[in-house]
Design a protein around this motif. Structure first.
Motif, PDB file in Angstrom:
ATOM      1  N   PRO A  24       0.735  -1.251   0.087  1.00  0.00           N
ATOM      2  CA  PRO A  24       0.364  -0.177   0.055  1.00  0.00           C
ATOM      3  C   PRO A  24       1.222   1.219  -0.320  1.00  0.00           C
ATOM      4  O   PRO A  24       2.143   0.548   0.368  1.00  0.00           O
ATOM      5  CB  PRO A  24      -0.923   0.099   1.717  1.00  0.00           C
ATOM      6  N   LEU A  25       0.748   2.296  -0.351  1.00  0.00           N
ATOM      7  CA  LEU A  25       0.733   4.178  -0.874  1.00  0.00           C
ATOM      8  C   LEU A  25       2.094   4.040   1.018  1.00  0.00           C
ATOM      9  O   LEU A  25       2.869   4.260   0.499  1.00  0.00           O
ATOM     10  CB  LEU A  25      -0.151   4.789  -1.199  1.00  0.00           C
ATOM     11  N   ASP A  26       1.125   3.537   2.112  1.00  0.00           N
ATOM     12  CA  ASP A  26       2.047   4.097   2.932  1.00  0.00           C
ATOM     13  C   ASP A  26       3.015   2.792   3.552  1.00  0.00           C
ATOM     14  O   ASP A  26       3.965   2.774   5.191  1.00  0.00           O
ATOM     15  CB  ASP A  26       0.331   4.302   4.121  1.00  0.00           C
ATOM     16  N   GLY A  27       2.873   1.954   3.155  1.00  0.00           N
ATOM     17  CA  GLY A  27       3.577   0.966   3.159  1.00  0.00           C
ATOM     18  C   GLY A  27       5.334   1.523   3.245  1.00  0.00           C
ATOM     19  O   GLY A  27       5.897   2.649   2.244  1.00  0.00           O
ATOM     20  N   VAL A  28       6.199   1.044   3.707  1.00  0.00           N
ATOM     21  CA  VAL A  28       7.805   1.640   4.130  1.00  0.00           C
ATOM     22  C   VAL A  28       8.739   0.267   2.340  1.00  0.00           C
ATOM     23  O   VAL A  28       9.118  -0.727   2.557  1.00  0.00           O
ATOM     24  CB  VAL A  28       8.458   0.703   4.851  1.00  0.00           C
ATOM     25  N   GLN A  29       9.101   1.310   0.860  1.00  0.00           N
ATOM     26  CA  GLN A  29       9.104   0.999   0.089  1.00  0.00           C
ATOM     27  C   GLN A  29      10.469  -0.036   0.678  1.00  0.00           C
ATOM     28  O   GLN A  29      11.184  -1.626  -0.061  1.00  0.00           O
ATOM     29  CB  GLN A  29       8.951   1.385  -0.951  1.00  0.00           C
ATOM     30  N   THR A  30      11.627   0.698   1.016  1.00  0.00           N
ATOM     31  CA  THR A  30      12.887   0.752   1.353  1.00  0.00           C
ATOM     32  C   THR A  30      12.983  -0.972   1.642  1.00  0.00           C
ATOM     33  O   THR A  30      13.888  -2.407   1.547  1.00  0.00           O
ATOM     34  CB  THR A  30      13.516   1.042   1.735  1.00  0.00           C
ATOM     35  N   ALA A  31      11.920  -0.669   2.948  1.00  0.00           N
ATOM     36  CA  ALA A  31      12.401  -2.737   4.154  1.00  0.00           C
ATOM     37  C   ALA A  31      11.693  -3.927   2.899  1.00  0.00           C
ATOM     38  O   ALA A  31      12.102  -4.852   3.276  1.00  0.00           O
ATOM     39  CB  ALA A  31      11.058  -1.978   5.104  1.00  0.00           C
TER      40      ALA A  31
END
Length: 282
Positions: A183-190
């Protein structure tokens, strides 16, 4: 290796045949083209009923037409089966031929004109013991598949899907893309680091693999938007995805996330049973 193709004398059947040919060309697989007629029953008959011999003859003509559409470099046979359930007859054929894959076309309507899971496909996705390939509406490609993507989640079974994707891409000689949806609020780097860590561990334990998979994290307000945000190598790409963790071992069950992916996906999807053995990955 054999693939069972659910054939009907319509666009849906042609699309299933097209994908089967494209997949077979990478695996040197044989096609078993199966057309299922309902068993005769006084309770389900249409009156006045057509003579059984005429129905049989027409079905055999349809199968002959299907065989004529298969290129000479793809081995194929066609057969007519009868059954109370199309799905049951297809599953029986897959078991009889020890098939590595069942291929079925989408229904003729759906969101974005891509996928709608019809009654037969739905039954296969709840009862088949082998992978099921779902073909989007309008699929015309018969050339060999050019890229494989795999949806890798964070829940139980993700490592299994990763291993199967690596095996299948290696066997087919295909570039592999690993996809994590957020989702948009997810942490992409992680998310990227987590998926990359799983990939590195898998590659370290499999030095014989000659692969350099791409890791991609897609984000959107919804799963559908995340799928739309990705680039897809049409018409030559396929997506592998695992069954829901709720599926019994060695069985299929399309989870809610996979269903949402399916609604927006512009390329074919292969759903893998839980506990599927990599030696027969399609």
């Amino acid at each position: 290796m054999r693939y069972v193709v659910c054939y009907q004398a319509n666009a849906r059947g042609q699309e299933a045949l097209n994908l089967s040919i494209a997949l077979a060309r990478r695996q040197e697989a044989e096609l078993e083209i199966v057309l299922v007629l309902p068993e005769e029953s006084p309770f389900g008959a249409v009156y006045p009923p057509a003579p059984a011999s005429l129905v049989q003859q027409q079905a055999e003509r349809w199968l002959a037409e299907a065989l004529a559409m298969v290129p000479s470099d793809v081995p194929a046979r066609a057969q007519l089966r009868h059954g109370e359930s199309e799905a049951e007859a297809l599953i029986a054929a897959a078991e009889e031929f020890d098939a590595a894959l069942l291929v079925i076309g989408a229904a003729s309507h759906g969101l974005f004109k891509r996928f709608t899971v019809g009654s037969t496909a739905s039954s296969l996705l709840h009862a088949a013991k082998v992978p099921v390939a779902l073909v989007p509406q309008g699929y015309q490609n018969q050339e060999a598949i050019t890229r494989m993507s795999a949806g890798i989640g964070s829940r139980a079974g993700a490592d299994e899907v990763l291993e199967l994707a690596l095996d299948s891409a290696q066997r087919r000689g295909l570039p592999l893309r690993l996809i994590s949806l957020l989702p948009l609020d997810g942490v992409q780097t992680a998310a990227r680091e987590n998926l990359q860590s799983k990939l590195n561990a898998a590659l370290d334990s499999r030095p014989e693999l000659n692969l350099e998979p791409e890791v991609v994290v897609a984000q959107g307000d919804s799963i559908e938007q995340a799928i739309d945000a990705l680039s897809w190598e049409q018409p030559g790409e396929i997506l592998l995805i695992g069954s829901s963790r709720l599926a019994p071992a060695r069985s299929l069950f399309l989870g809610s996330t996979a269903q949402r992916i399916l609604r927006a996906l512009p390329v074919p999807m292969i759903v893998l049973p839980r506990g599927h053995q990599s030696r027969i990955t399609p």
